[in-house]
Write an enzyme that holds these catalytic residues in place. Structure first.
Site, mmCIF file in Angstrom:
data_model
loop_
_atom_site.group_PDB
_atom_site.id
_atom_site.type_symbol
_atom_site.label_atom_id
_atom_site.label_comp_id
_atom_site.label_asym_id
_atom_site.label_seq_id
_atom_site.Cartn_x
_atom_site.Cartn_y
_atom_site.Cartn_z
ATOM 1 N N GLU A 19 -25.602 11.688 -22.457
ATOM 2 C CA GLU A 19 -27.154 11.368 -22.373
ATOM 3 C C GLU A 19 -27.381 10.395 -21.217
ATOM 4 O OE1 GLU A 19 -29.138 12.571 -26.609
ATOM 5 O OE2 GLU A 19 -27.326 11.744 -26.715
ATOM 6 N N GLU A 54 -23.700 17.583 -30.586
ATOM 7 C CA GLU A 54 -24.426 17.059 -32.001
ATOM 8 C C GLU A 54 -24.558 17.922 -32.865
ATOM 9 O OE1 GLU A 54 -24.837 15.954 -28.777
ATOM 10 O OE2 GLU A 54 -25.298 13.832 -28.706
#
Lengths: 396, 698
Positions: free
Chosen positions: B133, B154
Site C-alpha cells: 500500500e 489481508e
C-alpha cells in the site's frame, strides 16, 4: 600455412565512479562493481551479440573473497552473459587490467579471438594492499629484494633519492596540476561519459547513488600540500597529497579485431600498435614505465617524438616526473594526462590500466590532430607496462 | 496529524533513512528513503507506530529540501516492506488502540501521494499488505524481476487492505483487477503476484533486473521527472464499477456463503470507493480494520496463519533432529496407485534409489511405468531437466517379492488394508533389512501397533500417513506406537521434511486425526439422510462454513469404496459414535460414483439410480439441525482425542484439519470455530482455546 595478424581496436571503455577506501563502497561487493560496468558496456553497445564475446578477462591484485572465485568467469555469469562465454582472471598487481587488455589483444591479433571483454577491479577497503601475502624468507635471507620494496610509498621516497632534482616542490606542483585538470575535466563533462552510476548502500544510512569520483579535492593548494606529513619517511617527500589514495573501483573495456568491429558496426576508438612490459628493481618500482615504454617503442619502430598524447598512471607524482624527466618532457606538458589523473581520482590497483585507456580515447577525441598515444604505468614489485595506441581516422 | 505516543511493546522498528543525490543531466535533487529494520532477510521490515513515525519524519525531511524534484522509497536487500506489524494485534483488546494505529498508518502513507513533487516506490523485494500500500500511495512504481512476495493478502488473514488499498487500487487499475488481487488471490491459497504480473495489471510501471535495479529505477525516475518518459494512466471505467463488485460478491458467496466477513468488507469498500473522496475512503478503511480486528474471525485467522507458518515447520513433540538416521535407499511395498504416487514423491524429493515391489511382475511393471511416465511429463513440461529426468528414472526399480529391499533404510507399505497381510510383510521384511531400517505404514485406520506385533524390533515401526493426492496435500501424520523409539521417530520427521510435507505427531489410534474427524462428520451426515433428511438439505447444511465442497461431493471425491471401508474401520473401533450407513455401502457396491451427477454445463443434479438405492426413514431434519449435530459431534470427537492423547495439543488438531482436508483458512481452524459458535462450551463444558488465543480477549 601463413597466419595473418589482425588489428585490435578499443571499442569502448567504462568504469564505476571511484570511491575512497572505507567510504561509499564499503558495503558494496567488488564483483558487483565489475558486473555494473560490464552491463553498462553491453547496454552501450547493443549491436554486439553477447554470445560473440570469445572470452572475459578480469584482473584483481588480491583474488580472494569478493574478488576471487575466478572473478573473470564469476562476474561474467553474474552480469548475465550466457554460460557459453568463458572467463579467466589476471594478476599483475597495478597493471592487472592493462595486462587483461594486452593478453586478450594477443589472442585477437593471432586470430584465436574476434571479440573480448577486459576488466579490472580493486576493492581496497575489503582487500588492503598486501592482504594475505606471505613473502618468501629468501627475499630477506639472500637479500634478493629489500623489504622496503613492498611498501609502495617507500619506493617513491627511493625515487626521490635516485633523482634528487625531482624535489618535493616539483612533486607537489605536479599533484596540484592533476587536481586542477581533473576539476576542469569534470566541469567540461569529459569524465562523466565514461562513468556508470552505482547504487551503494550503507546499512546505517540507506541507499544512495554514486555518480562521481569521490577522491578529487578541488580546493587543493600548494600551501596545503606543503604542510602534509610524510608517512613513509620522517621529513620525507612523499605525502598523501602527491600520491594516489587508497580507492575502490572497477573498469572494463570491449576489444575487437578490426574486421569484427566493422562487421558488427562497433565503434573503433583507437587501434593497438604494440605493447611491452619490463622489469626494474623492485625498490624503485616507480621507474618501470621507462623501460617498458622504450621497449614498446623500439618494437613498434617508433620513438618518443612520435607520441602525441600520454596517459600515465599517477601512483606517485615523483614517478610521473621520473618518466617525464627521462624522456625530456616538461612537468606541465599539455600532452600529459590532460583529463587529470590518479592523484585526484584514486588508483584502485588492478583497474587503473583501463581508466588510462578510456581517458586516452577521450584525449584523441578532444585532440583531432593527435595520432599516437601511450598508456603507461608502474607496477609494484618492480615493473612497468606500456601500450601504444593509434587513433582510428575516418579513412581507416 | 497527531501521532501521539502510540507504541507497541516489542516493535522491531523499521527505520526510514534519507539520503539525497543529484539526478543526471541537471534534472535536480532527489531524496531516497531506505526502509531497514537492521535485521537480515529472515525478519522482513514491518511497520509499527515507531516505524511509521520514522517514515513521516523522513518525508518531512525530504520535503524541506529546497529544489527537491522527487522522492523515492526502497528497502533493504530482498525486502521492500511487508506490511503492518500485526504480531501485536493478535492480543490487543482495546478498539481505540486499533483505530489509532489504523489512522496513523493512513496519515503517514497518504503523504506519499500528496506532495508537490512525484514520488517513486522502488520495489526491490517483498512488498505485502501495508508495504504494497505504501507503494500504491506513491505516484509511480518500479519493481525488480527478482522480487518475491508481492501481494495484498489481508483478506487471507481476516483483514482488508486498510491502509489505502481498497481505495487506491480500484482507482488505479479498475475494480475488476483490484478485486482479483485483494479478494480472489487471497482466497485462492493466498496466491502471490509475480513482478511481470504487477506490470501487466498496471500496479507497477517498470520492471528492472535485480543486479542493477536501483540504478535503472533512478535513471527511469529522472526520465519521468524531466518529461523524457511519460507514464500512461488509462482512466478507469466507472460505469461498470457496481456491476463488477456485484459479480465479485456473487463469486465470494458461491464460495463461502457468508462464512467470513473480510472479503465482504473489502467488496463494500471497493464499491463505495467509486464515489468517495480520499478522506472518506481512508476513514471507512479505518473503521473496517477496527471492526475486523475486534472480531473473533480475524484472531482465528492469525492463529491459523501462525500454525501454518510456524508450528508446521517445527512440529510439536518431534525428537531432536540430530537423532535421525540417514536414508540412502527407500522401499515401497505395493505398486498400486497410492504406492506409485509415493514412489514418485520419494524419488523426486530424496533422489535416492527407490525400490517398488508387488505380487506379480505385471503389477510391478505398471507401478514403475507410472513413475517413469510421470517423470517424463515433468521433463516435457520443463519442470525438470533432461539430465535430472534420467537420474530419477534410473533410481526407480521394481521387482516381485521383497528381496530387493535389502539395504533399505526406510520402507513404507501401501498395500491392501488388511492387518494380517501387513503383519506378514513386516515380518518377512525384518529378515531382509537391518534392525534399524524404519518400517513405516501408510495405513489410515489400522493399528500400527498391531502391525509391529511379533517383530524382533518393533521399535522401528511407525505410522506415516499421507493424504490424497500425495503430490499436493501438505499433511503427513506421523503415528508413534508405544514401542516406537526416538531415532525412528526422528528419522520419520526428517524424511517427512525432505518430502516437503508438514508433519504432525499423533498417537497410534484409529483414524489418527483427520480421518477420525472427517468420518465422524460424514457419518453424521449419512445418518441424517438415512433417517429421512433430503440429500439437498444434508449437503446444504454445512454451507455457512464455506467448506471447499459439500459432504456428498467430498464422499464422491474420496471414493465410495474408500469412504465405506474407512467408515467401517472407524465403526469397528468406536461403534456407538461412528455410524456405518448400509445405504452408502450399497451405493459403493453398485459402482456408481456418488449421489450427484454433473451436466455438461456444470450444473449438479441427483442421480436417480443412486437415489433409488437408498432406503430412508421418515424423520427428516432441517439443515440447521443437521449442522448442529455435525458440529456437536466434531466437538465431542475433538475432546475425546485430546483426552486420549491422540495429539498433545488442540493446535495440532487444527493444523491437521487445515493442511489435510483444506479446512478453510478463513474459518481460522476447526476448534476456534467451535469455540466461536459456542458449540465447544455446550458439548464439553469449556472452550478448546483460551480467550485471546484465537479470539478477541475478553
Amino acid at each position: 600455412m601463413g597466419r595473418t595478424v589482425s588489428d585490435v581496436v578499443f571499442v569502448d571503455g567504462a568504469r564505476t565512479p571511484f570511491a575512497r577506501a572505507g567510504s561509499l563502497y564499503s558495503e558494496t561487493r567488488a564483483d558487483d562493481l565489475v558486473v555494473k560496468v560490464i552491463q553498462e558496456l553491453l547496454r552501450r553497445n547493443p549491436q554486439l551479440p553477447v554470445e560473440r564475446i570469445d572470452d572475459v578477462a578480469i584482473a584483481a591484485a588480491t583474488q580472494t573473497g569478493d574478488q576471487g572465485m575466478n572473478i573473470g568467469r564469476s562476474a561474467a555469469l553474474l552480469a548475465g552473459l550466457p554460460p557459453s562465454v568463458p572467463g579467466y582472471s589476471i594478476d599483475r598487481w597495478c597493471a592487472g587490467a592493462m595486462t587483461a587488455v594486452t593478453t586478450l589483444a594477443g589472442s585477437i591479433m593471432s586470430g584465436a579471438y574476434d571479440i573480448a571483454l577486459a576488466g579490472g577491479v580493486e576493492h581496497m577497503t575489503h582487500h588492503p594492499m598486501g592482504e594475505g601475502i606471505d613473502p618468501n624468507p629468501r627475499y630477506l635471507a639472500e637479500k634478493l629484494v629489500d623489504p622496503e620494496a613492498l611498501l609502495m610509498g617507500k619506493t617513491a621516497e627511493n625515487l626521490h633519492d635516485r633523482f634528487p632534482h625531482l624535489t618535493k616542490a616539483r612533486a607537489d606542483a605536479y599533484a596540484l596540476g592533476s587536481q586542477e585538470k581533473t576539476a576542469k575535466a569534470y566541469a567540461n563533462g569529459w569524465i562523466q561519459a565514461d562513468l556508470v552510476p552505482v547504487a551503494a548502500r550503507a546499512q546505517d544510512l540507506g541507499w544512495t547513488m554514486v555518480t562521481a569520483d569521490e577522491g578529487p579535492r578541488p580546493g587543493t593548494s600548494l600551501e596545503g600540500l606543503a604542510g602534509l606529513r610524510t608517512p613513509f619517511r620522517p621529513h620525507g617527500r612523499v605525502t598523501a597529497g602527491n600520491a594516489s589514495a587508497l580507492t575502490d573501483g572497477a573498469t572494463a573495456a570491449l576489444l575487437a579485431s578490426d574486421d569484427a568491429a566493422r562487421e558488427l558496426g562497433l565503434s573503433r576508438k583507437m587501434r593497438m600498435v604494440g605493447y611491452a612490459f619490463a622489469g626494474v628493481d623492485p625498490e624503485v618500482m616507480g621507474v618501470g614505465p621507462v623501460p617498458s615504454t622504450e621497449k614498446a617503442l623500439r618494437r613498434a619502430g617508433m620513438t618518443i617524438e612520435d607520441i602525441d598524447l600520454f596517459e600515465i598512471n599517477e601512483a606517485f607524482a615523483v614517478q610521473v616526473l621520473a618518466f617525464l624527466d627521462h624522456f625530456g618532457i616538461d612537468d606541465e606538458d599539455p600532452r600529459v594526462n590532460p583529463l587529470g589523473g590518479a592523484i585526484a581520482v584514486g588508483h584502485p590497483l588492478a583497474s587503473s590500466g583501463i581508466r588510462l585507456m578510456s581517458n586516452l580515447a577521450k584525449d584523441f577525441e578532444l585532440n583531432p590532430t593527435a595520432r599516437f598515444g601511450i598508456t603507461t604505468m608502474c607496477i609494484g614489485l618492480g615493473m612497468g607496462g606500456t601500450v601504444i595506441w593509434e587513433r582510428v581516422g575516418e579513412n581507416s | 496529524m497527531s501521532t501521539g505516543t502510540l507504541g507497541f511493546a516489542d516493535e522491531v522498528v523499521t527505520h526510514a533513512r534519507v539520503r539525497t543525490f543529484e539526478l543526471p543531466d541537471g534534472t535536480g535533487t532527489f531524496g531516497l528513503i531506505t526502509l531497514d529494520n537492521d535485521r537480515d532477510h529472515t525478519r522482513p521490515s514491518t511497520f509499527g507506530p515507531e516505524g511509521l513515525r520514522s517514515l513521516a519524519d523522513a518525508v518531512d525531511q525530504v520535503s524541506a529540501i529546497p529544489g527537491i524534484v522527487g522522492l523515492g522509497v526502497t528497502g533493504k536487500p530482498f525486502i521492500f516492506a511487508v506490511g503492518a506489524d500485526i504480531s501485536a494485534l493478535g492480543t490487543v483488546g482495546d478498539r481505540t488502540l486499533i483505530e489509532q494505529f489504523a489512522r496513523l498508518g493512513h496519515d503517514v502513507l497518504r503523504k506519499f501521494g500528496e506532495l508537490p513533487f512525484p514520488t517513486f516506490a522502488f520495489v526491490n523485494g517483498a512488498a505485502m499488505g501495508g508495504g504494497m500500500e505504501l507503494a500504491l500511495h506513491c505516484t509511480y512504481r518500479t519493481v525488480s524481476t527478482g522480487a518475491t512476495g508481492l501481494a495484498l493478502p489481508e483478506v487471507f488473514l481476516g483483514l482488508v487492505p486498510g491502509w489505502g488499498g481498497c481505495y487506491l487500487l480500484p482507482h488505479l487499475i479498475g475494480p475488476e483487477k483490484a478485486l482479483q488481487v485483494m479478494v480472489s488471490n487471497p482466497m485462492n491459497l493466498n496466491k502471490q503476484l509475480i513482478p511481470a504480473a504487477m506490470v501487466d495489471l498496471g500496479m507497477a510501471d517498470a520492471l528492472f533486473q535485480p543486479s542493477e535495479f536501483l540504478e535503472r529505477s533512478v535513471a527511469w525516475a529522472a526520465d519521468v521527472i524531466s518529461g523524457r518518459v511519460t507514464v500512461a494512466r488509462p482512466s478507469v471505467d466507472t460505469d461498470a464499477w457496481q456491476a463488477i463488485v456485484d459479480a465479485g460478491r456473487a463469486a465470494v458467496d458461491a464460495r463461502i456463503h457468508g462464512a467470513a466477513p473480510a472479503p465482504y468488507r473489502t467488496l463494500d469498500l471497493v464499491a463505495a470507493a467509486r464515489s468517495r473522496t480520499r478522506d472518506e475512503g481512508f476513514a471507512a478503511e479505518d473503521e473496517a480494520i477496527a471492526d475486523l480486528v475486534m472480531g473473533d474471525e480475524m484472531r482465528a485467522s492469525i492463529y491459523a496463519f501462525d500454525l501454518v507458518q510456524r508450528r508446521a515447520k517445527k512440529p510439536a513433540g518431534a525428537p531432536d533432529p540430530a537423532l535421525a538416521r540417514p536414508v540412502t535407499k527407500v522401499g515401497i511395498v505395493g505398486a498400486g496407485l497410492m504406492a506409485s504416487q509415493l514412489a514418485l514423491l520419494f524419488v523426486r524429493r530424496l533422489e535416492v534409489p527407490v525400490v517398488m515391489s508387488d505380487l506379480d511382475q505385471e503389477r510391478v511393471d505398471k507401478g514403475v511405468g507410472y513413475v517413469r511416465a510421470e517423470i517424463e511429463k515433468l521433463k516435457s513440461k520443463g519442470r525438470i531437466s533432461a539430465d535430472k529426468a534420467n537420474r530419477l528414472s534410473a533410481l526407480v526399480r521394481g521387482q516381485v517379492g521383497l528381496e530387493g529391499f535389502a539395504g533399505c533404510d526406510f520402507i513404507i507399505e501401501a498395500v491392501f488394508e488388511e492387518i494380517s497381510l501387513k503383519q506378514r510383510i513386516f515380518a518377512e521384511l525384518e529378515t531382509i533389512v537391518s534392525s534399524e531400517c524404519v518400517l513405516a505404514s501408510n495405513t489410515s485406520t489400522l493399528s500400527v501397533t498391531q502391525m509391529a506385533q511379533g517383530l524382533e524390533h518393533p521399535e522401528r515401526v511407525v505410522g506415516f500417513h499421507f493424504f490424497n493426492p500425495v503430490a499436493v496435500m501438505q499433511l503427513l501424520e506421523i503415528a508413534r506406537t508405544p514401542a516406537t523409539d526416538e531415532a525412528t521417530l526422528a528419522t520419520a520427521f526428517a524424511v517427512g521434511k525432505s518430502l516437503k510435507k508438514s508433519c504432525v505427531l499423533v498417537k497410534d489410534a484409529p483414524g489418527f486425526v483427520v480421518n477420525r474427524l472427517l468420518i465422524r462428520f460424514l457419518s453424521e451426515i449419512a445418518r441424517a439422510v438415512d433417517e429421512g433428511s433430503s440429500f439437498e438439505d444434508a449437503d446444504a447444511s454445512m454451507e455457512p462454513l464455506g467448506l471447499p465442497m459439500s459432504p456428498f461431493v467430498l464422499i464422491s471425491l474420496v471414493g465410495l469404496g474408500v469412504a465405506s471401508h474407512v467408515t467401517h474401520a472407524m465403526h469397528d473401533a468406536f461403534p456407538d459414535r461412528f455410524y456405518a450407513s448400509e445405504n452408502l455401502d450399497r451405493l459403493a457396491t453398485s459402482g456408481r460414483p456418488g449421489v450427484w451427477t454433473w451436466a455438461a454445463d456444470g450444473s449438479k443434479s441427483l442421480d436417480p439410480e443412486a437415489v433409488a438405492l437408498f432406503q430412508q426413514g421418515n424423520s427428516p431434519s432441517t439443515p440447521e439441525e443437521i449442522r448442529s449435530r455435525v458440529l456437536d459431534a466434531l466437538a465431542d470427537e475433538c475432546q475425546r482425542m485430546l483426552d486420549e492423547g491422540v495429539v498433545g495439543q488442540v493446535q495440532d488438531i487444527d493444523l491437521c484439519m487445515i493442511l489435510g482436508t483444506g479446512w478453510p483458512f478463513w474459518l481460522g481452524g476447526l476448534t476456534p470455530y467451535l469455540d466461536r459458535t459456542g458449540v465447544s462450551e455446550q458439548v464439553t463444558g469449556k472452550r478448546f482455546l483460551s480467550p485471546g488465543v484465537a479470539s478477541v480477549p475478553r
